[in-house]
Scaffold this motif. Structure first.
Motif, short mmCIF file in Angstrom:
data_model
loop_
_atom_site.label_atom_id
_atom_site.label_comp_id
_atom_site.label_asym_id
_atom_site.label_seq_id
_atom_site.Cartn_x
_atom_site.Cartn_y
_atom_site.Cartn_z
N GLY A 103 4.06 -0.70 1.26
CA GLY A 103 3.81 0.57 0.09
C GLY A 103 2.23 0.13 -0.53
O GLY A 103 1.54 -0.41 -0.01
N GLU A 104 1.98 0.89 -1.29
CA GLU A 104 0.75 0.87 -2.29
C GLU A 104 0.85 0.02 -3.21
O GLU A 104 1.79 -0.43 -3.74
N ILE A 105 -0.47 -0.27 -3.75
CA ILE A 105 -0.65 -1.20 -4.97
C ILE A 105 -0.28 -0.23 -6.22
O ILE A 105 -0.39 0.66 -6.23
N ILE A 106 0.92 -0.84 -7.02
CA ILE A 106 1.43 -0.09 -8.14
C ILE A 106 0.94 -1.02 -9.39
O ILE A 106 1.16 -2.16 -9.72
N LYS A 107 0.52 -0.17 -10.23
CA LYS A 107 -0.01 -0.58 -11.76
C LYS A 107 1.16 -0.63 -12.72
O LYS A 107 1.78 0.60 -13.02
N GLY A 108 1.31 -1.61 -13.10
CA GLY A 108 2.33 -1.75 -14.21
C GLY A 108 1.71 -2.25 -15.65
O GLY A 108 1.35 -3.15 -15.71
N GLU A 109 1.53 -1.09 -16.30
CA GLU A 109 0.87 -1.34 -17.65
C GLU A 109 1.64 -2.24 -18.68
O GLU A 109 2.79 -2.32 -18.46
N THR A 110 0.75 -3.07 -19.17
CA THR A 110 1.30 -4.12 -20.39
C THR A 110 0.76 -3.79 -21.50
O THR A 110 -0.38 -3.42 -21.89
N PRO A 111 1.70 -3.66 -22.43
CA PRO A 111 1.51 -3.18 -23.85
C PRO A 111 1.06 -4.42 -24.61
O PRO A 111 1.05 -5.37 -24.32
#
Length: 410
Positions: A398-406
């Motif tokens: 799969g693709e690179i997934i961005k996981g936001e950090t609060p």
């Protein structure tokens, strides 16, 4: 002697150029920095219950020696002082005071563990000493407003969980999810990130949560309850033996959920092998770094540099190359921040540079994953790629997934 108008003009221009020339710019030094050296330090558990992580301190030291052997940083040698804290927060406090007040280091770098770093966070911020690129993924390190001198390095557990939520929303939006989680900041950060990643769908998708205490001998009963709840997608936000137990118990029950374990529990040696390769088939996780044991990287330019570094500077690290790669990458990030400081080697400028890293490529990160920070985002890495366990190793897909950090909430 009288000067002609032309000569006076030439002199004025020369003075103006000299005053604005970067070459002649005034050098600025704070504690720990001089014309000849940059002094940085940390504490690491070289002894005690987490002594295995002592290899991180040795990895940092080896990388800084490599930089010094290559001529140093902007002509300066890096002096690295590392003390044993035995994974004991009171000891971390004691040794950190020594580093700041006696050794007068420019910065603390790469300290190991959430509890140890939390114990010194208020102190180093009061002292305005940079506490950088920590070897822990807790969300609390991304709090530039309250703790402007502290920055993590490992992707936050929260960001990783958001990445899993994004993956499921795309690939399995009707999942009936069960969550096993460790009842502490580690497990709760993952659970919180998962729920925030699902947003309004969290309450309908997560059908059951089951927690465990690290003092419990097994988590078998929790796994049985999750199966009975009709779960078809299982998250094991567990560490070490508990993650291994969850994989093994799922297989013993003949249960076939989509099973996801966190990156922190994807180790072949400490989790997958004890669980049994046959039981771990098709288990999913996420990663952000290259696997030094995977032959696909043998011709990769960045990994060739890493392998050469291990061979020359830390040959004892071959048995723990994944952990050594983390140490190598943290040290590489620190060197980049120091390099950007130029001749302004003050605490303030180091934090400014650390908080303005843009698309920094490290030898050990996956293609497409880069280090990025800003004055309002102290989470250097928040990109992941999914991986599935096949045969005897992990395979990325799969693709690179961005996981936001609060930003950490107080």
């Amino acid at each position: 002697m009288r000067m002609t108008t032309t000569a006076m003009t030439a002199l004025a221009v020369a003075i103006s150029v000299a005053a604005t020339s970067p070459v002649l710019a005034q050098k600025k030094y704070g504690p720990g920095a001089s014309d000849t050296e940059i002094k940085i330090g940390n504490t690491v558990p070289y002894s005690g219950p987490a002594s295995a992580y002592g290899i991180l301190g040795k990895s940092y030291a080896a990388y800084f020696k490599k930089i010094n052997d290559e001529g140093g940083l902007n002509g300066r040698k890096i002096v690295f002082i590392s003390y044993d804290d035995a994974y004991s927060p009171p000891k971390t406090v004691e040794q950190t005071r020594k580093l700041v007040e006696s050794d007068e280091v420019m910065a603390i770098v790469g300290n190991v563990g959430t509890a140890a770093n939390a114990a010194i966070q208020k102190y180093v911020n009061a002292k305005k000493t940079p506490q950088l690129f920590l070897a822990t993924g807790a969300t609390r390190w991304n709090d530039p407003k309250q703790f402007p001198w502290t920055m993590g390095w490992l992707p936050s557990y929260h960001a990783e969980a958001v990445a899993y939520a994004k993956y499921l929303l795309k690939e399995k939006p009707d999942a009936k999810i069960g969550v096993l989680y460790q009842n502490d900041d580690f497990g709760k950060d993952y659970l919180k990130g998962l729920k925030e990643g699902f947003g309004d769908k969290a309450s309908s998708m997560i059908v059951m949560e089951a927690s465990y205490e690290v003092s419990e001998p097994t988590i078998d009963s929790q796994i049985v309850k999750l199966k009975s709840a009709g779960v078809d997608t299982l998250f094991s936000f567990a560490v070490g033996k508990f993650a291994a137990q969850s994989i093994k118990k799922v297989a013993e029950l003949g249960w076939k959920p989509l099973h996801i374990v966190p990156n922190a529990s994807s180790s072949l040696g400490s989790v997958i092998r004890p669980a049994g390769f046959e039981n771990a088939q098709n288990v999913l996780s996420a990663t952000f770094a290259k696997d030094p044991t995977d032959p696909q990287w043998k011709d990769d330019p960045g990994m060739k540099k890493f392998y050469a570094y291990v061979e020359k500077y830390i040959p004892e690290g071959k048995a723990m190359e994944s952990t050594v790669l983390s140490g190598y990458s943290i040290a590489q990030t620190m060197v980049e921040a120091l390099r950007l400081c130029g001749d302004d080697l003050t605490h303030e400028n180091l934090m400014k540079q650390a908080a303005n890293l843009r698309n920094v490529q490290l030898d050990g990160l996956l293609p497409g994953v880069t280090v990025n920070t800003s004055p309002t985002d102290f989470s250097p890495i928040d990109q992941f790629q999914m991986m599935s366990f096949k045969g005897e190793r992990w395979q990325r897909f799969g693709e690179i997934i961005k996981g936001e950090t609060p930003t950490a909430v107080r």
